[in-house]
Design a protein around this motif. Structure first.
Motif, PDB file in Angstrom:
ATOM      1  N   TRP A  86      72.320  52.137  47.452  1.00 46.35           N
ATOM      2  CA  TRP A  86      72.394  51.398  46.631  1.00 46.35           C
ATOM      3  C   TRP A  86      73.738  50.684  47.671  1.00 46.35           C
ATOM      4  O   TRP A  86      74.590  51.430  48.531  1.00 46.35           O
ATOM      5  N   SER A  87      74.343  49.537  47.194  1.00 43.01           N
ATOM      6  CA  SER A  87      75.052  48.647  47.884  1.00 43.01           C
ATOM      7  C   SER A  87      76.674  48.844  46.557  1.00 43.01           C
ATOM      8  O   SER A  87      76.488  48.606  45.673  1.00 43.01           O
ATOM      9  N   MET A  88      77.716  49.170  47.210  1.00 42.29           N
ATOM     10  CA  MET A  88      78.945  49.136  46.124  1.00 42.29           C
ATOM     11  C   MET A  88      80.087  48.188  46.982  1.00 42.29           C
ATOM     12  O   MET A  88      80.336  48.207  48.102  1.00 42.29           O
ATOM     13  N   ASP A  89      80.687  47.397  45.880  1.00 45.38           N
ATOM     14  CA  ASP A  89      82.039  46.879  46.676  1.00 45.38           C
ATOM     15  C   ASP A  89      83.187  46.333  45.339  1.00 45.38           C
ATOM     16  O   ASP A  89      82.914  46.724  44.557  1.00 45.38           O
ATOM     17  N   PHE A  90      84.007  46.607  46.123  1.00 43.50           N
ATOM     18  CA  PHE A  90      84.725  45.909  44.961  1.00 43.50           C
ATOM     19  C   PHE A  90      85.852  43.948  44.831  1.00 43.50           C
ATOM     20  O   PHE A  90      85.268  43.998  46.338  1.00 43.50           O
ATOM     21  N   ASP A 119      71.746  48.232  42.790  1.00 45.40           N
ATOM     22  CA  ASP A 119      70.248  48.664  44.060  1.00 45.40           C
ATOM     23  C   ASP A 119      69.743  48.307  44.714  1.00 45.40           C
ATOM     24  O   ASP A 119      69.279  46.369  44.290  1.00 45.40           O
ATOM     25  N   ASP A 120      69.319  48.164  46.338  1.00 47.94           N
ATOM     26  CA  ASP A 120      69.561  47.185  47.029  1.00 47.94           C
ATOM     27  C   ASP A 120      67.320  46.982  46.765  1.00 47.94           C
ATOM     28  O   ASP A 120      67.140  46.064  47.187  1.00 47.94           O
ATOM     29  N   PHE A 121      66.998  47.053  46.485  1.00 48.63           N
ATOM     30  CA  PHE A 121      65.931  47.064  46.119  1.00 48.63           C
ATOM     31  C   PHE A 121      65.473  46.365  45.255  1.00 48.63           C
ATOM     32  O   PHE A 121      64.346  45.468  45.984  1.00 48.63           O
ATOM     33  N   ASN A 122      65.739  46.368  43.366  1.00 46.69           N
ATOM     34  CA  ASN A 122      65.304  44.905  43.212  1.00 46.69           C
ATOM     35  C   ASN A 122      66.652  44.216  42.950  1.00 46.69           C
ATOM     36  O   ASN A 122      66.548  43.123  42.247  1.00 46.69           O
ATOM     37  N   ARG A 123      67.579  44.345  43.567  1.00 48.76           N
ATOM     38  CA  ARG A 123      69.062  43.376  43.035  1.00 48.76           C
ATOM     39  C   ARG A 123      68.996  43.616  41.677  1.00 48.76           C
ATOM     40  O   ARG A 123      70.486  43.072  41.350  1.00 48.76           O
ATOM     41  N   LYS A 124      68.991  45.170  41.423  1.00 50.43           N
ATOM     42  CA  LYS A 124      69.505  45.472  40.296  1.00 50.43           C
ATOM     43  C   LYS A 124      71.421  45.879  40.352  1.00 50.43           C
ATOM     44  O   LYS A 124      71.498  45.849  41.252  1.00 50.43           O
ATOM     45  N   ALA A 125      71.763  44.899  38.864  1.00 44.52           N
ATOM     46  CA  ALA A 125      72.881  44.898  38.501  1.00 44.52           C
ATOM     47  C   ALA A 125      73.535  46.427  38.227  1.00 44.52           C
ATOM     48  O   ALA A 125      73.193  47.085  36.978  1.00 44.52           O
ATOM     49  N   VAL A 126      73.436  47.896  38.883  1.00 43.43           N
ATOM     50  CA  VAL A 126      73.665  48.733  38.596  1.00 43.43           C
ATOM     51  C   VAL A 126      75.099  49.075  37.130  1.00 43.43           C
ATOM     52  O   VAL A 126      74.464  49.678  35.447  1.00 43.43           O
ATOM     53  N   GLN A 146      77.254  43.058  56.939  1.00 45.65           N
ATOM     54  CA  GLN A 146      76.456  44.414  57.324  1.00 45.65           C
ATOM     55  C   GLN A 146      75.920  44.877  56.038  1.00 45.65           C
ATOM     56  O   GLN A 146      75.133  45.935  55.700  1.00 45.65           O
ATOM     57  N   ASN A 147      76.942  44.347  54.976  1.00 49.34           N
ATOM     58  CA  ASN A 147      76.963  45.037  53.412  1.00 49.34           C
ATOM     59  C   ASN A 147      76.484  44.068  52.529  1.00 49.34           C
ATOM     60  O   ASN A 147      77.306  43.536  51.477  1.00 49.34           O
ATOM     61  N   GLY A 148      75.299  42.962  52.877  1.00 45.00           N
ATOM     62  CA  GLY A 148      75.231  41.445  52.632  1.00 45.00           C
ATOM     63  C   GLY A 148      74.455  41.612  51.184  1.00 45.00           C
ATOM     64  O   GLY A 148      74.480  40.426  50.428  1.00 45.00           O
ATOM     65  N   TYR A 149      74.172  42.493  51.157  1.00 46.56           N
ATOM     66  CA  TYR A 149      73.276  42.584  49.161  1.00 46.56           C
ATOM     67  C   TYR A 149      73.759  42.366  48.480  1.00 46.56           C
ATOM     68  O   TYR A 149      73.916  41.624  47.629  1.00 46.56           O
ATOM     69  N   ILE A 150      75.740  43.091  48.582  1.00 45.79           N
ATOM     70  CA  ILE A 150      76.688  43.164  47.320  1.00 45.79           C
ATOM     71  C   ILE A 150      77.488  42.383  47.626  1.00 45.79           C
ATOM     72  O   ILE A 150      77.911  41.727  46.971  1.00 45.79           O
ATOM     73  N   GLU A 151      77.086  41.504  49.525  1.00 50.16           N
ATOM     74  CA  GLU A 151      78.466  39.928  48.709  1.00 50.16           C
ATOM     75  C   GLU A 151      77.536  39.465  48.698  1.00 50.16           C
ATOM     76  O   GLU A 151      78.447  38.158  47.953  1.00 50.16           O
ATOM     77  N   ARG A 152      76.401  39.102  48.927  1.00 45.85           N
ATOM     78  CA  ARG A 152      75.442  37.916  47.634  1.00 45.85           C
ATOM     79  C   ARG A 152      76.131  38.043  46.298  1.00 45.85           C
ATOM     80  O   ARG A 152      75.885  37.583  45.781  1.00 45.85           O
ATOM     81  N   PHE A 153      75.928  39.555  45.554  1.00 46.35           N
ATOM     82  CA  PHE A 153      75.650  39.278  44.500  1.00 46.35           C
ATOM     83  C   PHE A 153      77.068  39.511  44.027  1.00 46.35           C
ATOM     84  O   PHE A 153      77.680  38.219  43.280  1.00 46.35           O
ATOM     85  N   ASN A 154      78.638  39.757  44.614  1.00 44.25           N
ATOM     86  CA  ASN A 154      79.817  39.337  44.040  1.00 44.25           C
ATOM     87  C   ASN A 154      80.058  37.821  44.119  1.00 44.25           C
ATOM     88  O   ASN A 154      80.646  37.399  43.704  1.00 44.25           O
ATOM     89  N   THR A 189      62.366  38.812  37.192  1.00 46.84           N
ATOM     90  CA  THR A 189      64.089  38.929  37.369  1.00 46.84           C
ATOM     91  C   THR A 189      64.164  40.431  37.999  1.00 46.84           C
ATOM     92  O   THR A 189      62.947  41.488  38.526  1.00 46.84           O
ATOM     93  N   PRO A 190      64.558  41.346  38.086  1.00 44.20           N
ATOM     94  CA  PRO A 190      65.297  43.080  38.721  1.00 44.20           C
ATOM     95  C   PRO A 190      64.461  43.557  37.494  1.00 44.20           C
ATOM     96  O   PRO A 190      63.582  45.144  38.005  1.00 44.20           O
ATOM     97  N   HIS A 191      64.190  43.215  36.712  1.00 41.06           N
ATOM     98  CA  HIS A 191      63.884  44.117  35.084  1.00 41.06           C
ATOM     99  C   HIS A 191      62.407  44.223  35.685  1.00 41.06           C
ATOM    100  O   HIS A 191      61.200  45.085  35.558  1.00 41.06           O
ATOM    101  N   GLN A 192      61.854  43.329  35.942  1.00 42.24           N
ATOM    102  CA  GLN A 192      60.317  42.938  35.958  1.00 42.24           C
ATOM    103  C   GLN A 192      60.046  43.046  37.590  1.00 42.24           C
ATOM    104  O   GLN A 192      58.983  44.229  37.785  1.00 42.24           O
TER     105      GLN A 192
END
Length: 286
Positions: free
Chosen positions: A110-114, A132-139, A203-211, A254-257
């Motif tokens: 998992w990736s986490m950020d404020f 979740d880094d696997f499917n980019r799902k917003a936990v 280095q935490n690029g997945y959550i930065e893209r989500f942000n 989608t992340p769910h799919q």
């Protein structure tokens, strides 16, 4: 003062000294003391032990064999401004760079950020994003006015009940994540904490893209009147993000799919493994 009178009123040094009643010899007096050694030694000791005060420094000087008296040490100590409160930088352990790789299963990392923003009245609030880094799902996406390490722990506990527990969590070096309370809780939960290097957000690029997406779609798109409105809009957006929004990184699904696709594939593999074991037992019995 004598120099000021001389330059302003164009008078001699002798007359300027008489006006302010200053002995002429004192005006020309030059100190012969060389405090360079004392200054260098005090600065060296302050760098090594920034929390110690003047008395402790003087005692150490005496133990090391220096004969400077206390008045001289105090004079130079005050002259250097060492009696003022000094801010000490919190030392962060060396961080190891870890490349961002595509995870092969859910809850692997998992990736986490404020993030932060303000309400209509100017009051600041913070948002904790976990994916979740696997499917980019917003936990989880949770908004609060304050978010200490205890709040992060409670947020993750609720996420564990719904999503399960990850093997690793990637975070930055914020005080909420580096606190002893949070790191000890993760150790008890057998969760590996991976800290990115300071000043290297990608280095935490997945959550930065989500942000970035969350800020464009939610924080920058609305003017919030209260924290409850932030939570309501964030929850609606998270449902859309997980269930209806296609992701290019996932091949347009989608992340769910993506999660359902993995579960179906895993079920087929388990079924094949089970069938193979049954045939092997049958052949051995024959």
């Amino acid at each position: 003062m004598a120099t000021y009178l001389k330059e302003t009123y164009m008078i001699s040094i002798t007359r300027a000294c008489k006006v302010i009643r200053l002995p002429k010899s004192m005006f020309y007096y030059q100190s012969v003391k060389d405090d360079t050694e004392v200054i260098n030694k005090l600065l060296e000791m302050v760098v090594l032990r920034p929390r110690e005060g003047q008395d402790k420094v003087y005692q150490r000087l005496r133990l090391e064999g220096y004969s400077w008296n206390k008045k001289r040490v105090r004079r130079i100590y005050l002259k250097l401004g060492l009696n003022l409160r000094r801010k000490t930088k919190k030392r962060i352990p060396a961080r190891v760079k870890e490349p961002l790789v595509q995870m092969v299963r859910p809850n692997q990392t998992w990736s986490m950020d404020f993030m932060s923003d303000a309400l209509e009245n100017g009051r600041r609030f913070r948002v904790l994003n976990v994916i979740d880094d696997f499917n980019r799902k917003a936990v989880t996406v949770e908004a609060e006015f304050t978010f200490p390490s205890f709040g992060v722990i409670q947020c993750l506990k609720r996420a564990f009940e719904e999503q399960g527990k990850p093997s690793k969590i990637r975070v930055d070096n914020g005080p909420e994540f580096t606190s002893l309370e949070f790191s000890e809780w993760c150790r008890v939960q057998e969760i590996e904490l991976h800290y990115i290097q300071p000043g290297k957000p990608m280095q935490n690029g997945y959550i930065e893209r989500f942000n970035r997406t969350f800020r464009q779609d939610v924080l920058d798109a609305h003017l919030f009147s209260g924290i409850d409105q932030v939570r309501h809009i964030a929850e609606q957006w998270m449902d859309d993000y997980n269930y209806t929004r296609p992701h290019e990184a996932l091949g347009g699904i989608t992340p769910h799919q993506a999660e359902a696709k993995f579960s179906s594939k895993q079920a087929c593999l388990d079924e094949k493994t089970s069938y193979s074991k049954q045939n092997k037992v049958h052949l051995n019995s024959v």
